[in-house]
Design a protein around this motif. Structure first.
Motif, PDB file in Angstrom:
ATOM      1  N   ASP A  62       0.829  -1.207   0.000  1.00 39.33           N
ATOM      2  CA  ASP A  62       0.000   0.000   0.000  1.00 39.33           C
ATOM      3  C   ASP A  62       0.867   1.264   0.000  1.00 39.33           C
ATOM      4  O   ASP A  62       1.621   1.515   0.936  1.00 39.33           O
ATOM      5  N   SER A  64      -0.579   4.360  -0.554  1.00 35.89           N
ATOM      6  CA  SER A  64      -1.493   5.495  -0.413  1.00 35.89           C
ATOM      7  C   SER A  64      -0.975   6.482   0.619  1.00 35.89           C
ATOM      8  O   SER A  64      -0.283   6.118   1.569  1.00 35.89           O
ATOM      9  N   ARG A  65      -1.319   7.752   0.419  1.00 35.43           N
ATOM     10  CA  ARG A  65      -0.868   8.815   1.325  1.00 35.43           C
ATOM     11  C   ARG A  65      -2.052   9.706   1.688  1.00 35.43           C
ATOM     12  O   ARG A  65      -2.928   9.969   0.855  1.00 35.43           O
ATOM     13  N   THR A  66      -2.069  10.164   2.930  1.00 37.38           N
ATOM     14  CA  THR A  66      -3.124  11.029   3.441  1.00 37.38           C
ATOM     15  C   THR A  66      -2.514  12.367   3.839  1.00 37.38           C
ATOM     16  O   THR A  66      -1.570  12.396   4.640  1.00 37.38           O
ATOM     17  N   ARG A  93       6.268  -0.988   5.343  1.00 38.03           N
ATOM     18  CA  ARG A  93       5.029  -0.222   5.452  1.00 38.03           C
ATOM     19  C   ARG A  93       5.349   1.263   5.387  1.00 38.03           C
ATOM     20  O   ARG A  93       6.256   1.760   6.076  1.00 38.03           O
ATOM     21  N   GLU A 378      -0.046   4.573   5.177  1.00 35.54           N
ATOM     22  CA  GLU A 378      -0.955   3.733   5.965  1.00 35.54           C
ATOM     23  C   GLU A 378      -0.279   3.238   7.239  1.00 35.54           C
ATOM     24  O   GLU A 378      -0.935   3.099   8.281  1.00 35.54           O
ATOM     25  N   ALA A 382      -1.532   4.023  11.169  1.00 34.95           N
ATOM     26  CA  ALA A 382      -1.890   2.885  12.026  1.00 34.95           C
ATOM     27  C   ALA A 382      -1.321   2.994  13.429  1.00 34.95           C
ATOM     28  O   ALA A 382      -1.829   2.342  14.350  1.00 34.95           O
TER      29      ALA A 382
END
Length: 408
Positions: A62, A64-66, A93, A378, A382
């Motif tokens: 994964d 994805s970035r926020t 991760r 991600e 977490a």
């Protein structure tokens, strides 16, 4: 790496015939940066290095970035991220990233990783703990706790941990090298640099590695590469094993540097982070803060002053000792703090008075400063500590009057 090395068997002149004892011609490969205009090495293979027999999509972990929005400081507890061992490559991760650099974390077992090549940029992997080796087309590089493992873009390699290893991977979209101000115009590390060539350890030749893979066919290599403005993965299958190099020479190769060999620069008053710089890439720098004598002015304040880095985000990975400026914030070993641009940050209030009169700090941290905003991966999301941003005020959203506020 501007320093010439030769390992194994190479011909007296480049681009000339090089044969084995039976008369078989070796295949010469030039691996070079910046379109034949920068560092390079010549490698001599038993097999054809471009003999590909299959290519298929490799689905990356994964990525994805926020966005860090609303803007605030963040605390990420990396030691909570893994409950068991993971692969050194496919188990990474994503913690933080932007379009210039990505920071990932993994805790390995003792299984060797797949063969891997990052064609996006150089990797600088900090070994938080563990020992082992990285097998590469250039030979074998051994690693230990405290090492930075520098792996040039497009180097085929695999991680072979001797024990569980905690790896903090800084993956660039560019090359990673010593700061230019440390180097002479010919590339030698200068007298004011906090380390020198004796501290850099390149690969050694391994006949065992060469012979162990002789005769292997249809060998998979996982390749991370650029795809239409983003990053993708491909599993390439080669007719012969890439670890078939009988010799190479040049100035481009993987190497290690251990933070114990970094000589901290100190002063009469607090010194700014650039004196702790160890490497740089495009739009980011890497620094390390190490055990050291601190400021000796009679009225010195040893911990940092509050500062607004208006052009950069600051990431600190706390790897040893007791970080003075963060006492009372919940920061511990294995913590990562993100202090974004547009926000003034500095020590916890109680840490300022507590530091007065100190003459030595026993702390170790690896810092990455970026010149573009970082987003959370991600993995970072977490393990976020949601209370960290409010620790300077002693209260957060919905709290009453300021009171004793501890998250330790």
């Amino acid at each position: 790496m501007p320093h010439y090395r030769v390992v194994g068997s190479v011909p007296p002149k480049r681009h000339t015939q090089h044969r084995d004892s039976s008369g078989q011609l070796y295949y010469e490969e030039l691996m070079g940066e910046e379109g034949f205009s920068s560092d390079s090495s010549l490698l001599y293979h038993r097999g054809v290095p471009s003999a590909l027999v299959a290519s298929e999509i490799w689905e990356l972990p994964d990525q994805s970035r926020t966005p860090n929005h609303p803007l605030k400081a963040r605390h990420l507890r990396l030691h909570s991220l893994f409950s068991g061992p993971a692969d050194a490559v496919t188990g990474r991760r994503l913690i933080l990233g932007n379009n210039d650099v990505r920071i990932a974390y993994v805790v390995t077992g003792t299984e060797a990783s797949p063969l891997y090549r990052n064609a996006v940029g150089d990797e600088c992997v900090y070994v938080e703990s563990g020992t082992g080796s990285v097998e590469t087309v250039f030979g074998v590089v051994t690693y230990r706790s405290g090492d930075y493992v520098l792996i040039p873009r497009a180097t085929t390699h695999r991680w072979v941990p001797s024990e569980s290893s905690q790896l903090y991977a800084i993956e660039a979209n560019s090359h990673i090298a010593p700061p230019k101000r440390y180097l002479s115009r010919y590339g030698q590390l200068l007298e004011h640099a906090p380390y020198c060539e004796r501290d850099l350890h390149g690969p050694h030749s391994s006949t065992e590695l060469l012979e162990a893979h002789a005769g292997e066919v249809d060998v998979d290599v996982l390749v991370k590469h650029r795809v239409s403005g983003t990053i993708g993965g491909t599993r390439m299958t080669y007719a012969t094993h890439p670890f078939d190099v009988v010799g190479w020479d040049g100035c481009l190769y993987p190497y290690t540097f251990n933070i114990e060999d970094y000589m901290p620069i100190t002063g009469k008053v607090h010194q700014p982070p650039p004196v702790h710089q160890v490497f740089e890439g495009w739009n980011f720098v890497i620094c390390n803060f190490l055990p050291r004598k601190v400021d000796y002015h009679p009225l010195a304040v040893p911990v940092p002053y509050y500062h607004s880095n208006v052009d950069s985000d600051e990431v600190m990975f706390y790897v040893g000792g007791d970080y003075e400026a963060r006492k009372g914030s919940g920061i511990n070993l294995g913590s990562v703090s993100l202090h974004p641009g547009g926000y003034a940050h500095g020590p916890q209030p109680a840490a300022i008075e507590a530091s007065l009169g100190a003459d030595y700090f026993d702390e170790s941290a690896v810092m990455v400063d970026t010149f573009a905003p970082l987003e959370l991966g991600e993995g970072g999301l977490a393990v976020e500590d949601p209370a960290y941003a409010w620790t300077w005020a002693g209260r957060g959203p919905g709290d009453g009057d300021p009171a004793v506020f501890s998250n330790s």
